[in-house]
Write a protein that holds these residues in place. Structure first.
Motif, mmCIF file in Angstrom:
data_model
loop_
_atom_site.group_PDB
_atom_site.id
_atom_site.type_symbol
_atom_site.label_atom_id
_atom_site.label_comp_id
_atom_site.label_asym_id
_atom_site.label_seq_id
_atom_site.Cartn_x
_atom_site.Cartn_y
_atom_site.Cartn_z
ATOM 1 N N UNK A 8 13.433 -15.244 5.481
ATOM 2 C CA UNK A 8 13.744 -13.969 6.135
ATOM 3 C C UNK A 8 13.121 -12.869 5.294
ATOM 4 N N UNK A 9 12.139 -12.211 5.837
ATOM 5 C CA UNK A 9 11.412 -11.194 5.077
ATOM 6 C C UNK A 9 12.271 -9.956 4.816
ATOM 7 N N UNK A 10 12.136 -9.407 3.616
ATOM 8 C CA UNK A 10 12.857 -8.195 3.233
ATOM 9 C C UNK A 10 11.887 -7.259 2.521
ATOM 10 N N UNK A 28 3.690 -18.461 -0.887
ATOM 11 C CA UNK A 28 3.180 -19.134 0.311
ATOM 12 C C UNK A 28 3.013 -18.153 1.468
ATOM 13 N N UNK A 29 4.013 -17.315 1.682
ATOM 14 C CA UNK A 29 3.978 -16.367 2.801
ATOM 15 C C UNK A 29 3.472 -14.993 2.383
ATOM 16 N N UNK A 30 3.263 -14.805 1.076
ATOM 17 C CA UNK A 30 2.781 -13.520 0.563
ATOM 18 C C UNK A 30 3.690 -12.381 1.006
ATOM 19 N N UNK A 31 4.971 -12.580 0.839
ATOM 20 C CA UNK A 31 5.946 -11.571 1.268
ATOM 21 C C UNK A 31 7.233 -11.761 0.483
ATOM 22 N N UNK A 32 8.018 -10.680 0.389
ATOM 23 C CA UNK A 32 9.335 -10.768 -0.217
ATOM 24 C C UNK A 32 10.324 -11.274 0.828
ATOM 25 N N UNK A 151 11.689 -9.243 13.152
ATOM 26 C CA UNK A 151 10.246 -9.184 13.320
ATOM 27 C C UNK A 151 9.590 -8.371 12.210
ATOM 28 N N UNK A 152 10.384 -7.605 11.489
ATOM 29 C CA UNK A 152 9.886 -6.779 10.392
ATOM 30 C C UNK A 152 10.778 -7.003 9.178
ATOM 31 N N UNK A 153 10.276 -6.734 7.969
ATOM 32 C CA UNK A 153 11.098 -6.908 6.776
ATOM 33 C C UNK A 153 12.368 -6.059 6.843
#
Length: 280
Positions: A8-10, A28-32, A151-153
């Motif tokens: 779950x992106x944050x 892996x996902x290049x996201x927090x 759909x968004x952090x």
């Protein structure tokens, strides 16, 4: 039930919220994000959820954390002893094989099998396991499509993000239960709803899945637990393979033909996208 993980992106956590913000970054996902470990039933209703692991933890590590930290395996064993039957959960190869967690055979394992009948049985096992495991992927897909906030952090403190996820899962379960009650009155509606879901989620990047269970909220700490060895064998999987061979169970013919066609294309270096571009 079926188990899987979902990032779950944050937004990047603030230093005032979390001391070690880097642990939430997934390479892996290049996201927090937060690694959400969840299990669902055959109707894609969440029966278990754990949000103790930050995004840097892969599914294997996150499962080990929640299995040990919340005595998940112990609770599953107590359930089995109470009901006097053998239960296990199904997952993908990110999870350790055990008598409690059933995972598919890896391709190298199938290739090393001593006979063609054994290889066929292992492939058949993988097929039917995947038919059950897909429910958790469907659950995550429906969750992120039903609640567009995912759909968004998420732009909240980490603990508030956990509460949002938990509440969304509860509402998701409520919607599924209401749908089941509606389908009892109109059974023909089920197939149409399944097709609608598959069409809606065909290009969804957020898809990474009979008994109502209890879900567990995350604790107020995100600590990286030390490594613990986990058993990588399963007597029950071997017994299932024996049953498949003895009863001559096989995958559907269309699945066998599709896999054979994919193998032939792979050996020939076939690239469908390249061919479409050539004749465009």
């Amino acid at each position: 039930g079926a188990i899987d993980g979902w990032l779950c992106r944050i937004e990047t956590p603030r230093k005032s919220d979390q001391i070690n913000t880097k642990q939430f970054f997934s390479g892996h996902y290049r996201a927090f994000g937060i690694n959400v470990q969840a299990m669902c039933d055959g109707h894609s209703r969440f029966t278990y959820a754990n949000m103790d692991s930050p995004g840097s933890r892969n599914d294997h590590m996150a499962f080990r954390d929640c299995a040990i930290g919340n005595d998940f395996i112990k609770g599953l064993n107590e359930f089995k002893e109470k009901h006097g039957v053998k239960y296990f959960i199904v997952g993908d190869n990110a999870y350790p094989l055990s008598d409690e967690v059933m995972v598919p055979f890896r391709q190298p394992e199938i290739a090393r099998a001593g006979s063609e009948s054994l290889r066929d049985a292992m492939s058949t096992f993988n097929f039917f396991l995947s038919q059950n495991r897909i429910r958790i992927e469907m659950a995550f897909g429906m969750l992120s499509n039903k609640f567009r906030i995912f759909k968004h952090p998420l732009r909240q403190k980490v603990l508030n993000c956990v509460k949002i996820i938990f509440c969304a899962m509860k509402l998701h379960n409520f919607c599924i239960s209401q749908r089941i009650e509606r389908l009892k009155k109109n059974p023909d509606e089920e197939e149409e709803m399944e097709l609608d879901f598959l069409e809606e989620n065909e290009d969804d990047q957020n898809i990474v899945p009979n008994v109502d269970g209890e879900m567990f909220e995350a604790s107020d700490r995100f600590e990286l637990n030390s490594r613990h060895p986990m058993n990588e064998s399963s007597v029950w999987r071997e017994l299932l393979i024996e049953q498949i061979i003895e009863n001559n169970i096989s995958r559907p013919l269309e699945n066998i033909e599709r896999k054979r066609s994919e193998a032939i294309r792979a050996r020939a270096g076939y690239d469908e996208d390249a061919e479409m571009h050539l004749f465009a």
